[in-house]
Design a protein around this motif. Structure first.
Motif, PDB file in Angstrom:
ATOM      1  N   ASP A  85      11.874  64.618  41.763  1.00  0.00           N
ATOM      2  CA  ASP A  85      13.275  64.404  41.386  1.00  0.00           C
ATOM      3  C   ASP A  85      14.172  64.315  42.607  1.00  0.00           C
ATOM      4  O   ASP A  85      14.011  65.050  43.576  1.00  0.00           O
ATOM      5  N   LYS A  86      15.138  63.394  42.536  1.00  0.00           N
ATOM      6  CA  LYS A  86      16.129  63.248  43.607  1.00  0.00           C
ATOM      7  C   LYS A  86      17.504  62.971  42.995  1.00  0.00           C
ATOM      8  O   LYS A  86      18.158  61.981  43.312  1.00  0.00           O
ATOM      9  N   GLY A  87      17.928  63.858  42.092  1.00  0.00           N
ATOM     10  CA  GLY A  87      19.291  63.755  41.574  1.00  0.00           C
ATOM     11  C   GLY A  87      19.408  63.219  40.164  1.00  0.00           C
ATOM     12  O   GLY A  87      20.403  62.545  39.845  1.00  0.00           O
ATOM     13  N   SER A  88      18.437  63.492  39.286  1.00  0.00           N
ATOM     14  CA  SER A  88      18.574  63.101  37.879  1.00  0.00           C
ATOM     15  C   SER A  88      19.709  63.894  37.240  1.00  0.00           C
ATOM     16  O   SER A  88      20.072  64.968  37.700  1.00  0.00           O
ATOM     17  N   TRP A  89      20.282  63.330  36.135  1.00  0.00           N
ATOM     18  CA  TRP A  89      21.428  64.012  35.528  1.00  0.00           C
ATOM     19  C   TRP A  89      21.500  63.778  34.022  1.00  0.00           C
ATOM     20  O   TRP A  89      20.893  62.863  33.487  1.00  0.00           O
ATOM     21  N   VAL A  90      22.273  64.652  33.367  1.00  0.00           N
ATOM     22  CA  VAL A  90      22.622  64.427  31.969  1.00  0.00           C
ATOM     23  C   VAL A  90      23.729  63.386  31.935  1.00  0.00           C
ATOM     24  O   VAL A  90      24.296  63.015  32.971  1.00  0.00           O
ATOM     25  N   ASN A  91      24.057  62.910  30.761  1.00  0.00           N
ATOM     26  CA  ASN A  91      25.156  61.957  30.603  1.00  0.00           C
ATOM     27  C   ASN A  91      26.443  62.571  31.173  1.00  0.00           C
ATOM     28  O   ASN A  91      26.903  63.606  30.689  1.00  0.00           O
ATOM     29  N   PRO A  92      27.031  61.989  32.239  1.00  0.00           N
ATOM     30  CA  PRO A  92      28.234  62.578  32.845  1.00  0.00           C
ATOM     31  C   PRO A  92      29.396  62.752  31.865  1.00  0.00           C
ATOM     32  O   PRO A  92      30.270  63.596  32.077  1.00  0.00           O
ATOM     33  N   ALA A  93      29.416  61.967  30.773  1.00  0.00           N
ATOM     34  CA  ALA A  93      30.487  62.116  29.783  1.00  0.00           C
ATOM     35  C   ALA A  93      30.480  63.502  29.165  1.00  0.00           C
ATOM     36  O   ALA A  93      31.512  63.988  28.684  1.00  0.00           O
ATOM     37  N   THR A  95      29.969  66.227  30.782  1.00  0.00           N
ATOM     38  CA  THR A  95      30.502  67.203  31.745  1.00  0.00           C
ATOM     39  C   THR A  95      31.848  66.747  32.291  1.00  0.00           C
ATOM     40  O   THR A  95      32.209  67.061  33.423  1.00  0.00           O
ATOM     41  N   GLY A  96      32.551  65.968  31.500  1.00  0.00           N
ATOM     42  CA  GLY A  96      33.875  65.511  31.913  1.00  0.00           C
ATOM     43  C   GLY A  96      33.839  64.546  33.074  1.00  0.00           C
ATOM     44  O   GLY A  96      34.816  64.417  33.811  1.00  0.00           O
ATOM     45  N   GLY A  97      32.716  63.874  33.256  1.00  0.00           N
ATOM     46  CA  GLY A  97      32.589  62.919  34.358  1.00  0.00           C
ATOM     47  C   GLY A  97      32.265  63.556  35.686  1.00  0.00           C
ATOM     48  O   GLY A  97      32.182  62.870  36.700  1.00  0.00           O
ATOM     49  N   ASN A  98      32.043  64.845  35.715  1.00  0.00           N
ATOM     50  CA  ASN A  98      31.731  65.558  36.948  1.00  0.00           C
ATOM     51  C   ASN A  98      30.255  65.362  37.291  1.00  0.00           C
ATOM     52  O   ASN A  98      29.376  65.887  36.612  1.00  0.00           O
ATOM     53  N   ILE A  99      29.997  64.590  38.357  1.00  0.00           N
ATOM     54  CA  ILE A  99      28.623  64.242  38.702  1.00  0.00           C
ATOM     55  C   ILE A  99      27.834  65.472  39.124  1.00  0.00           C
ATOM     56  O   ILE A  99      26.672  65.645  38.748  1.00  0.00           O
ATOM     57  N   ASP A 100      28.438  66.357  39.918  1.00  0.00           N
ATOM     58  CA  ASP A 100      27.732  67.556  40.362  1.00  0.00           C
ATOM     59  C   ASP A 100      27.301  68.404  39.171  1.00  0.00           C
ATOM     60  O   ASP A 100      26.180  68.922  39.117  1.00  0.00           O
ATOM     61  N   GLN A 101      28.197  68.563  38.206  1.00  0.00           N
ATOM     62  CA  GLN A 101      27.855  69.337  37.024  1.00  0.00           C
ATOM     63  C   GLN A 101      26.792  68.626  36.186  1.00  0.00           C
ATOM     64  O   GLN A 101      25.915  69.265  35.600  1.00  0.00           O
TER      65      GLN A 101
END
Length: 467
Positions: A85-93, A95-101
């Motif tokens: 993994d190198k930065g996978s994420w949940v849908n940013p919507a 988390t209010g658009g917060n990429i880090d979160q």
């Protein structure tokens, strides 16, 4: 999460079990003879040494001589497709658009989706008269399989993917003269597909509460499932379907000299119309929210999808330098641009379940090889192939088909057991580039970002008999 997570109902798994990293471009399977394996399938449409030529070029059946010929092969495939993994994420919507979160919210481990598998194929050829030869082949021309653990980080994009194809291909060869032979056949192909994905129940609950504009429901979601991407509360979906379809193949063999054979083989596309079901297993914490709102999108439904498997065109040459040495070459183009879009619909209503751009590209495979007649009983083989992936970029790569460029290095041998039977063995190692993936699911907005480190080892054996 308004769509079924069916990212790749087309791009999936193999016949009788295969691997996550497919052995030819896309999810085509080239492992259809052990004699060819020893040459990395160089010269496959021209060599015509045994009954497996039924598949590679039906015109080659005439080269086998009088009587009947049988070949049965098996291939053990050991793949590796390790994901980091190198930065996978949940849908940013969510988390209010917060990429880090969004990145922090997605939990899970790295995994290897590759699993060992066994692939068989069998062929029979019989000469009817001085002009006509017939044959039949049973094999698996397409497939792949990926199996990830339930807690891997990309589970919302893919868990298990399995596709089996079984192809029955009767064919006929007709000799025009000593130099030129034509051949052709018809294929009956069965395909079955099964895809599994995890569903983030906490995210689904929040989405449903938001659509209902209900603060009370949202509080219920937060109490029951306070954490996004919690594997303990995941739901799951398995999409399955099957179909039977027909296609055809053509071939020609030309011998400009007694030492040289040129083979051309064309295999037409096979267009499947799959029908099946989407079966859901809903987490107990999410079910009351679905019941309260009357949401039915996680109910089991009948689905359908097209699977347009590509055509291919091969040009092969086999040239005997002397009594000991034979040189081989092959160029094969596969029309993967047929896999342009994945469209899955509800069978009963016609509503679109998923409609995803794939935009794969046509690819060309190059291979060279040689056979060396060591003595009366033993023939040694070797080969090298360059095989390009049809996936254009990291954004279109999916964890169901972590495809990449590969270089084949193969060796093998044929051993004559007696006047009427022989044994072929072959081994190939596939060197693969480290492959980046940066894919955001159009079904749920979850991104899988990282690197695949892949390789494949293949061991093949084949028994040949003439009578």
């Amino acid at each position: 999460m308004t769509k079924l997570p069916a990212r790749s109902i087309l791009a999936i798994s193999i016949t009788l079990a295969l691997s996550s990293t497919v052995q030819a471009a896309g999810f085509a399977l080239i492992e259809n003879s052990a004699s060819g394996m020893g040459n990395a399938f160089a010269g496959a449409a021209a060599v015509a040494e045994d009954a497996s030529t039924t598949w590679f070029n039906p015109a080659g059946m005439a080269e086998l001589g009088d009587g009947s010929h049988l070949s049965t092969a098996g291939h053990v495939i050991v793949p590796q497709a390790k994901f980091t993994d190198k930065g996978s994420w949940v849908n940013p919507a969510l988390t209010g658009g917060n990429i880090d979160q969004a990145q922090a919210a997605l939990t899970g481990k790295n995994d290897d989706g590759g699993k060992p598998a066994f692939v068989p194929n069998s062929y029979a050829v019989k000469r009817l008269n001085e002009k006509m030869t017939v044959g039949v082949g049973i094999n698996a021309p397409f497939g792949l399989e990926t199996n990830y653990d339930d807690d891997w980080i990309g589970r919302y994009n893919a868990l298990d993917s399995a596709m089996q194809t079984i192809n029955i291909n009767p064919s006929v060869a007709y000799e025009i003269n000593e130099q030129l032979t034509f051949g052709g056949g018809v294929s009956l192909q069965y395909i079955t597909v099964e895809l599994g994905s995890a569903i983030d129940s906490a995210a689904a609950c929040r989405s449903i509460a938001g659509a209902a504009n209900s603060g009370d429901l949202l509080l219920s979601c937060l109490r029951a499932m306070p954490t996004l991407s919690n594997q303990a509360t995941d739901s799951k979906v398995v999409i399955s379907g099957d179909d039977v379809s027909f296609s055809y193949n053509l071939g020609a063999m030309y011998k400009p000299t007694p030492q040289t054979k040129i083979g051309v083989s064309y295999r037409a596309a096979t267009n499947h119309e799959l029908e099946g079901k989407a079966d859901y297993t809903v987490n107990a914490a999410l079910q009351p929210i679905l019941t309260a709102t009357g949401v039915t999108r996680f109910n089991d439904v009948d689905v359908k999808a097209e699977a347009n498997l590509p055509d291919s065109l091969s040009l092969s040459v086999a040239h005997k330098v002397n009594d000991k040495l034979e040189l081989l070459g092959d160029v094969t183009q596969t029309g993967w641009s047929s896999f342009e879009r994945l469209r899955v619909t509800d069978k009963n209503t016609g509503a679109i379940v998923t409609n995803v751009d794939e935009k794969w590209e046509d690819v060309t495979r190059f291979s060279v090889g040689a056979n060396y007649q060591y003595n009366d009983r033993v023939k040694l083989r070797g080969g090298l192939a360059i095989d390009k992936t049809p996936v254009p970029n990291a954004h279109l790569l999916t964890p169901r088909t972590p495809d990449t460029d590969r270089t084949w290095l193969a060796v093998g041998a044929n051993y004559k057991l007696n006047k009427t039977s022989s044994l072929d063995v072959g081994y190939a190692h596939l060197f693969m580039d480290q492959t980046p993936i940066d894919n955001t699911s159009e079904d749920n907005g979850y991104a899988i970002r990282g690197v695949y480190d892949s390789s494949v080892d293949i061991i093949s054996a084949q028994f040949n008999m003439s009578f």
